[in-house]
Design an enzyme around this catalytic site. Structure first.
Site, PDB file in Angstrom:
ATOM      1  CG  ASP A   1      -1.608  -1.279   1.456  1.00 40.58           C
ATOM      2  OD1 ASP A   1      -1.570  -2.147   0.577  1.00 40.58           O
ATOM      3  OD2 ASP A   1      -2.205  -1.437   2.532  1.00 40.58           O
TER       4      ASP A   1
ATOM      5  CD  GLU B   1       1.415  -5.064   9.222  1.00 40.29           C
ATOM      6  OE1 GLU B   1       1.409  -4.416  10.296  1.00 40.29           O
ATOM      7  OE2 GLU B   1       0.684  -4.789   8.260  1.00 40.29           O
TER       8      GLU B   1
END
Ligand code: 9WN
Length: 441
Positions: free
Chosen positions: A170, A406
Site C-alpha cells: 500500500d 508484520e
C-alpha cells in the site's frame, strides 16, 4: 528440534487468530478477513490443519462478487476496530456485491490458486482434496477472468490496480507520484483507527497519503464500484508487475489443477500467452541494461522507475528467462537489496538506495515475509539454492530473535507493525517444512 518448536509456536498463533471461518491477519490492527492474507495463511495451515485452509479459502470465495471480483476485505460484523468500516464502503451500492455478507469494493493480488494447489498437495485424503479443487476451480477461473477483462480493457496482458490497497503493497513509493497528482476534494471528516492500534503510529502511512486512499475509495463508491464504467476517467491506473506476475503464477497452478480434475485449459492457456508475450515489454523498459521490473502508470504514460521488492517478485512466476533471472539474482547481491549491508540477506520492500527508503516505514524499506516467501520459491525454482537458503535463514532468524511481526527493519531486524501476524507465522511454517510445492512452472 528448535525449528519444529518454532513452527509449533507459529501454528499456535494461527490457531489464536482463527475465528472459525477465517484467520484475521492480526488481533489488534486487522480484525477482518483479507484476501491475499487468507491465501498465504491457508498455505501455512496445510501443514497442521488442512481443513482450516479449505474453510478459509471457501469463506473468502463465498463473498466473491457476481462479476468475479474477490474483494480485498470480507468484513467481520462483530469487529469495529478498523477503518474504513463496512458502512463507509457501502459496497452494496453495487448490484454485483454479495447480499449475505459485507465486503470492501476493491480487490487484491490473485494468489489463491497457489493456496488451492498447496491444499491438494499437502492433504492426507486425495479424494477430499479433489472435491475441494472441483468446487473452487470455477470460482478461481471467474476471478482470473475478471482480472484479465475488467482490469485489462487494453488487452495488454497486464493488470491495472486502481488503488494502492489493491496491490497489497500500500505505501510503496511506487504510488507516490500518481497519488500526488490527484486533485483531492469532498472528503468527509474521518477517524483513522490504525494509528491507535499500532505501537508506533509513525510507521503507518501519513495523513496526506491516507486522504488520497480515502479519496480513491470514495471515487469508486461514487460510481457504485462499477470499475468498468468508471475506468476511462478514473484518476489512478497503474499496471502492476507484481499483480500481473502473480496472476501468471496462479494461472500456472490452475493448469496443474485442471489436469487433476480434468477441466478445460483453453482459456487459461490463452491468458498465459497474452501475459507472457507482453510482460517484458510492459514492465522491463530498460532491458538489456537493467533487468529489474517497474510498474507502468497508464495516465502519466510512463514507467515508475522506483526500485522496490516489486522489481524482483516476478521471479516467482517463472516468466523471466534463465539468463534474465541470472541478472536479477546478481543484483540481489548488491547492498541496495541487502546483499551484504543488512541484518539479514532478505529483499527489503524498497531499495536502500532510493531516496524514499525508510527502515521503519510501512512498505518503504522494511522486510516483509510474504514477498520474501515468493522470492524464496522463485529462486528455488530457478536453482539458486544458496540465495534461496539465505532468505529462508533470514526469515527464521527474524522470527526467532524478534517475534512474529508484520514487518521488520532490514538493518537491525527489529519487528514493527502488527504483532502475532498470521502470514509471518504461516509462511515461516511453510519454509521450515519446505515440501517444495511452490513450483509454478
Ligand atoms: C489495507 C492486512 C493488510 C495486507 C496488506 C497490508 C495492509 C491494509 C491496511 O494490511 O493493508 O488493505 O489497512 O494497511 O499492506 O498487504 O493485506 O494484513
Amino acid at each position: 528440534m528448535v525449528l519444529d518448536g518454532l513452527a509449533d509456536k507459529a501454528s499456535k498463533i494461527l490457531a489464536e487468530n482463527w475465528l472459525g471461518h477465517f484467520t484475521i491477519p492480526s488481533p489488534s490492527l486487522y480484525p477482518h478477513q483479507w484476501s491475499w492474507d487468507s491465501a498465504f495463511t491457508a498455505i501455512g495451515n496445510t501443514h497442521y490443519d488442512v481443513s482450516r485452509s479449505i474453510v478459509e479459502i471457501e469463506h473468502l470465495f463465498d463473498a466473491q462478487w457476481k462479476n468475479g471480483m474477490v474483494p480485498h476485505i470480507v468484513f467481520n460484523e462483530k469487529a469495529t476496530s478498523y477503518f474504513p468500516s463496512p458502512t463507509f464502503y457501502d459496497s452494496q451500492k453495487s448490484s454485483d456485491a454479495p447480499r449475505h455478507v459485507k465486503t470492501s469494493g476493491m480487490t487484491q493480488p490473485s494468489v489463491h490458486a497457489i493456496a488451492a494447489y498447496h491444499i491438494y498437495q499437502n492433504h492426507p485424503d486425495q479424494k477430499e482434496a479433489k472435491e475441494f479443487l472441483k468446487r473452487i476451480f470455477p470460482k478461481l477461473e471467474k476471478f482470473h477472468e475478471y482480472l484479465m477483462t475488467v482490469r485489462d480493457p487494453e488487452r495488454m496482458g497486464a493488470i491495472t490496480v486502481m488503488h494502492p490497497w489493491e496491490s497489497g503493497m500500500d505505501n510503496s513509493p511506487i504510488w507516490d507520484e500518481a497519488l500526488k497528482r490527484l486533485v483531492v476534494s469532498d472528503i468527509p471528516e474521518y477517524q483513522r483507527k490504525d494509528l491507535i492500534n499500532v505501537s508506533d503510529p509513525s510507521q503507518r502511512p501519513d495523513h496526506a497519503t491516507y486522504d488520497r486512499f480515502i479519496f480513491l475509495l470514495l471515487t469508486m463508491k461514487k460510481h457504485d464500484y462499477n470499475h468498468i464504467d468508471m475506468y476511462d476517467d478514473y484518476p489512478f491506473k497503474i499496471k502492476s508487475s507484481t499483480s500481473t506476475s502473480l496472476l501468471y503464477a496462479s494461472n500456472n497452478f490452475m493448469l496443474k489443477i485442471a489436469d487433476i480434475i480434468d477441466e478445460d485449459k483453453t482459456r487459461i492457456l490463452d491468458w498465459q500467452s497474452r501475459i507472457k508475450k507482453n510482460f517484458d515489454k510492459t514492465f522491463c523498459p530498460n532491458l538489456p541494461k537493467d533487468p529489474l521490473y517497474y510498474d507502468y502508470d497508464l495516465i502519466a504514460e510512463e514507467h515508475i522507475l522506483k526500485q522496490t521488492v516489486g522489481s524482483i517478485t516476478p521471479i516467482y512466476s517463472g516468466i523471466p528467462s534463465k539468463e534474465h533471472a541470472d541478472r536479477i539474482v546478481n543484483m540481489l547481491g548488491d547492498s541496495k537489496f541487502c546483499g551484504t549491508s543488512c541484518h539479514v540477506q532478505m529483499v527489503p520492500s524498497t531499495s536502500l538506495h532510493e531516496k524514499e527508503y525508510t527502515p521503519q516505514l510501512y512498505w518503504r524499506g522494511p522486510v516483509w515475509i510474504n514477498v520474501n516467501w515468493l522470492i524464496w520459491r522463485g529462486l528455488q525454482n530457478y536453482g539458486y539454492k544458496e540465495k534461496a537458503e539465505q532468505i529462508k535463514e533470514g526469515v527464521i532468524e527474524l522470527v526467532k530473535e524478534h517475534g512474529f511481526y508484520e514487518y521488520y527493519d532490514a538493518t537491525t531486524g527489529e519487528g514493527y507493525g502488527a504483532q502475532n501476524f498470521s502470514w509471518t507465522a504461516a509462511l515461516l511454517i511453510d519454509m521450515i517444512k519446505d515440501l517444495g510445492v511452490g513450483t509454478s512452472s
